[in-house]
Scaffold this motif. Sequence first.
Motif, PDB file in Angstrom:
ATOM      1  N   GLU A 237      54.178  30.294  64.049  1.00 45.55           N
ATOM      2  CA  GLU A 237      53.554  31.441  63.793  1.00 45.55           C
ATOM      3  C   GLU A 237      51.973  31.032  63.259  1.00 45.55           C
ATOM      4  N   ASN A 238      51.032  30.709  64.254  1.00 44.74           N
ATOM      5  CA  ASN A 238      49.719  30.237  63.312  1.00 44.74           C
ATOM      6  C   ASN A 238      49.964  29.199  62.730  1.00 44.74           C
ATOM      7  N   GLY A 239      50.917  28.201  63.071  1.00 45.50           N
ATOM      8  CA  GLY A 239      50.901  27.116  62.070  1.00 45.50           C
ATOM      9  C   GLY A 239      52.195  27.010  60.982  1.00 45.50           C
ATOM     10  N   ILE A 240      52.790  28.215  61.043  1.00 41.78           N
ATOM     11  CA  ILE A 240      53.967  28.437  60.025  1.00 41.78           C
ATOM     12  C   ILE A 240      55.354  28.436  60.906  1.00 41.78           C
ATOM     13  N   PRO A 241      56.164  27.954  60.530  1.00 38.42           N
ATOM     14  CA  PRO A 241      57.514  27.888  61.062  1.00 38.42           C
ATOM     15  C   PRO A 241      58.281  29.385  60.820  1.00 38.42           C
TER      16      PRO A 241
ATOM     17  N   LYS B 159      49.079  29.981  70.021  1.00 37.57           N
ATOM     18  CA  LYS B 159      48.856  29.527  68.623  1.00 37.57           C
ATOM     19  C   LYS B 159      49.061  28.027  68.543  1.00 37.57           C
ATOM     20  N   ASN B 160      49.729  27.389  69.200  1.00 42.43           N
ATOM     21  CA  ASN B 160      49.972  26.052  68.830  1.00 42.43           C
ATOM     22  C   ASN B 160      48.796  25.153  69.428  1.00 42.43           C
ATOM     23  N   GLN B 161      48.083  26.073  70.573  1.00 38.51           N
ATOM     24  CA  GLN B 161      46.711  25.323  70.970  1.00 38.51           C
ATOM     25  C   GLN B 161      45.778  25.428  69.921  1.00 38.51           C
ATOM     26  N   PHE B 162      45.923  26.724  69.192  1.00 44.48           N
ATOM     27  CA  PHE B 162      45.007  26.766  68.141  1.00 44.48           C
ATOM     28  C   PHE B 162      45.004  25.778  66.998  1.00 44.48           C
ATOM     29  N   LEU B 163      46.205  25.253  66.817  1.00 44.33           N
ATOM     30  CA  LEU B 163      46.298  24.216  65.678  1.00 44.33           C
ATOM     31  C   LEU B 163      45.826  22.707  66.297  1.00 44.33           C
ATOM     32  N   MET B 164      46.041  22.713  67.383  1.00 44.69           N
ATOM     33  CA  MET B 164      45.788  21.367  68.393  1.00 44.69           C
ATOM     34  C   MET B 164      44.528  21.229  68.091  1.00 44.69           C
ATOM     35  N   ASN B 165      43.667  22.281  68.115  1.00 44.21           N
ATOM     36  CA  ASN B 165      42.017  22.021  68.145  1.00 44.21           C
ATOM     37  C   ASN B 165      41.649  21.299  66.909  1.00 44.21           C
ATOM     38  N   HIS B 166      42.307  21.465  65.910  1.00 39.28           N
ATOM     39  CA  HIS B 166      41.786  21.008  64.492  1.00 39.28           C
ATOM     40  C   HIS B 166      42.870  19.877  63.932  1.00 39.28           C
ATOM     41  N   THR B 167      42.903  18.860  64.522  1.00 37.18           N
ATOM     42  CA  THR B 167      44.084  18.006  64.024  1.00 37.18           C
ATOM     43  C   THR B 167      43.379  17.137  63.069  1.00 37.18           C
ATOM     44  N   VAL B 168      43.887  16.624  61.898  1.00 35.81           N
ATOM     45  CA  VAL B 168      43.450  15.552  61.059  1.00 35.81           C
ATOM     46  C   VAL B 168      44.710  14.507  61.349  1.00 35.81           C
TER      47      VAL B 168
ATOM     48  N   ALA C  50      43.456  36.569  51.300  1.00 34.64           N
ATOM     49  CA  ALA C  50      43.246  35.177  51.476  1.00 34.64           C
ATOM     50  C   ALA C  50      42.952  34.875  52.956  1.00 34.64           C
ATOM     51  N   ALA C  51      43.725  35.769  53.900  1.00 31.13           N
ATOM     52  CA  ALA C  51      43.613  35.611  55.264  1.00 31.13           C
ATOM     53  C   ALA C  51      42.291  35.988  55.757  1.00 31.13           C
ATOM     54  N   ASP C  52      41.896  37.321  55.386  1.00 32.75           N
ATOM     55  CA  ASP C  52      40.740  38.014  55.470  1.00 32.75           C
ATOM     56  C   ASP C  52      39.551  36.910  55.450  1.00 32.75           C
ATOM     57  N   LEU C  53      39.560  36.310  54.186  1.00 32.23           N
ATOM     58  CA  LEU C  53      38.367  35.414  53.852  1.00 32.23           C
ATOM     59  C   LEU C  53      38.109  34.037  54.743  1.00 32.23           C
ATOM     60  N   SER C  54      39.413  33.805  55.333  1.00 36.47           N
ATOM     61  CA  SER C  54      39.622  32.323  55.785  1.00 36.47           C
ATOM     62  C   SER C  54      39.909  32.050  57.384  1.00 36.47           C
TER      63      SER C  54
ATOM     64  N   ASP D 247      39.794  35.270  65.981  1.00 40.37           N
ATOM     65  CA  ASP D 247      40.702  35.309  67.130  1.00 40.37           C
ATOM     66  C   ASP D 247      41.986  35.557  66.522  1.00 40.37           C
ATOM     67  N   VAL D 248      42.192  35.424  65.233  1.00 43.52           N
ATOM     68  CA  VAL D 248      43.728  35.773  64.542  1.00 43.52           C
ATOM     69  C   VAL D 248      43.528  37.083  64.328  1.00 43.52           C
ATOM     70  N   ASN D 249      44.380  37.871  65.212  1.00 40.16           N
ATOM     71  CA  ASN D 249      44.430  39.384  65.053  1.00 40.16           C
ATOM     72  C   ASN D 249      45.269  39.966  63.866  1.00 40.16           C
ATOM     73  N   LYS D 250      45.204  41.182  63.679  1.00 38.55           N
ATOM     74  CA  LYS D 250      45.853  41.748  62.392  1.00 38.55           C
ATOM     75  C   LYS D 250      47.375  41.579  62.386  1.00 38.55           C
ATOM     76  N   ARG D 251      48.031  41.781  63.615  1.00 39.47           N
ATOM     77  CA  ARG D 251      49.348  41.437  63.718  1.00 39.47           C
ATOM     78  C   ARG D 251      49.861  40.067  63.335  1.00 39.47           C
ATOM     79  N   GLN D 252      49.339  38.992  63.734  1.00 37.93           N
ATOM     80  CA  GLN D 252      49.508  37.799  63.614  1.00 37.93           C
ATOM     81  C   GLN D 252      49.240  37.383  62.037  1.00 37.93           C
TER      82      GLN D 252
END
Length: 631
Positions: free
Chosen positions: A2-6, A20-29, A136-140, A144-149
């Motif tokens: 879920e948004n990068g958290i198992p 959600k996984n695509q969201f993470l793949m777009n920002h890979t270091v 912390a979530a609201d500021l960062s 496209d990450v909705n309230k439920r997520q």
Amino acid sequence: MENGIPLNSVSSTDLERNEKNQFLMNHTVQDFSWSGLTVTVKDRQTKNVRDLICDISGSTQQGELVALMGPSGCGKTTLLNVLSRRSATSGAKVMGDCYVNGSKIDTEAFERMTSYVEQEDALIGSLTVEETLKFAADLSLPRDVNKRQKMERIRTLLEAFGVQNQATTLVGTPIRKGISGGQKRRVSVASQLITCPKILFLDEPTSGLDSKASFEVMNFAKQLAKSNNIIIIASIHQPSTTTFQLFDKLLLLSAGRTCYNGPISNIESYLDRIGYPIPAHTNPAEFLLDIVSADFGGGKGPSKDPVKEIQSAWANSPEAAALNRELSEHISSGMEGKSVSMEDIKRPNIVRITWALLHRLFIKSYRDVVAYGIRIFMYLALSILSGTVWLRLSTTQASIQPFINSIFFGSAFMSFMAVAYVPAFLEDRATFAKERANGLYGPLPFMIANFLIGLPYLFIIAALFSIVSYWLSNFQPTAQAFFTWIMWVFLDLVAAESLVVFVTSIFPNFVISLAIVAFANGLWMSVGGFLVSQKILNPFWRYVFHYIDYQAYVFQGMMVNEFQNRSYDCDQSCHCMYQSDLASQCKIRGTAVLEEYGYATGRTGKWVGILIGIIAVYRLFGWIALHLRRK
């Protein structure tokens, strides 16, 4: 995931998971490396240059958990600060380079993809645990990450860090007890993990935790690193055996130099080879700290100076040579096409950030009695004091000076008591410094939110003070005069609080900022025009300080408000203290009092404009101070 958290307990459709996984793949270091990092300072006594850390190189790949270990004072925190692009220490000179995906990136982009959890928790005590993570979530997190997520992510972190039962408990203030120190540490880490950073720096994340809690925190960090392909670098002191074995790599320091830098799985064979085998049934971390302790001379090895021998052994080892060769090849190739730009890391816009800060400050302001609650009580007490000392003053000339004294006392001490705002702003500033260093937002939204949230409370204080003191003292009994008085008290409070913000932005130390604000208020009282009339005030004090003294304009405004439309009876023998056109009637026109002080009527709008300008300058200077000062 879920948004990068198992997630084990949160259900989701396959489509949602893929998005959600695509969201993470777009920002890979893919990797983070550093080469030749050296930090030097000038010794205050000998004036010689000495190294805090010397020629440190290393690398780590996505999904790895790296430990920075060493005895106290070995340079762990200094190295962590350099890696995270924070100030190493005052007056330090930093050399060397850091690379993301083999390329150098600008600091702003780096801050957006990283998070740093400091050793000292900078949490807002009047928020609950759940609210801390929510803001912390609201500021960062992007839109496209909705309230439920967001709520699912918060719930997952609460459970992962074992604080789900404390979700509605306050973090804790000096007045209201909250969660324990260990729980605060876990909340600090969780509040940074909610942002899904690509590189996470942890400064002593297990500080204050028992062995079980330390293992759980680092175990979750390891799972997070693996499942999300992020890099976690943590300074850690004397972990348990089970916690130590969670790390993938170890960078062991002593006196600012490398003693080992490589996989945890290879440490035992490496130590065997250089003559420092780990005894059976011994905590490896404790043994390592023992043999590299420069302060106590080690003592476990065959050498008289085991620390230097271990450092030399690493410098000449094939592992160090292979690491340097790999770094050189990797950096020279630059990993074309794999660099990370700032555009890859989305953040909320300034409007959303300012709104989130306003919401957070609103909760803090009504829960934390230190911020405004105690001040409201103090000002009410002051209003009662002022109203009863100058009780029901008459409209005779004997009451003219008491009226003036009351005006000065009320305006000056209303301003002076703004020093009570120093501790509340220091807490807000510490939170801002942490969040700014993590690339969440800059000084502008913080200053805007701080200014706006104070206005209604300061108006309430001004109104309550005036309702009590104004009528008790028998000031001019008209609605217009009363509301004008409230306006001056309100502007006085806003200016005083703006002064606190300005000073505390420059000097984020309670004692220093308190002393400077108190001194400034004493200065304003001296040159404001009451203790010494502006007509005879020394030219230096008049032209340098009087015209920038906000208390002077408040005092003038209140004087005009009281005296311009009022007259006073002379004594029984018709002797008048002030001469006016009403002397034949045994009265004194109030404007005669104003002329004695050099105050003219009809300038209220001008004085209000100047006062608003002073407030704006204080806030602007506060913003500049925060913009220039990184801590």
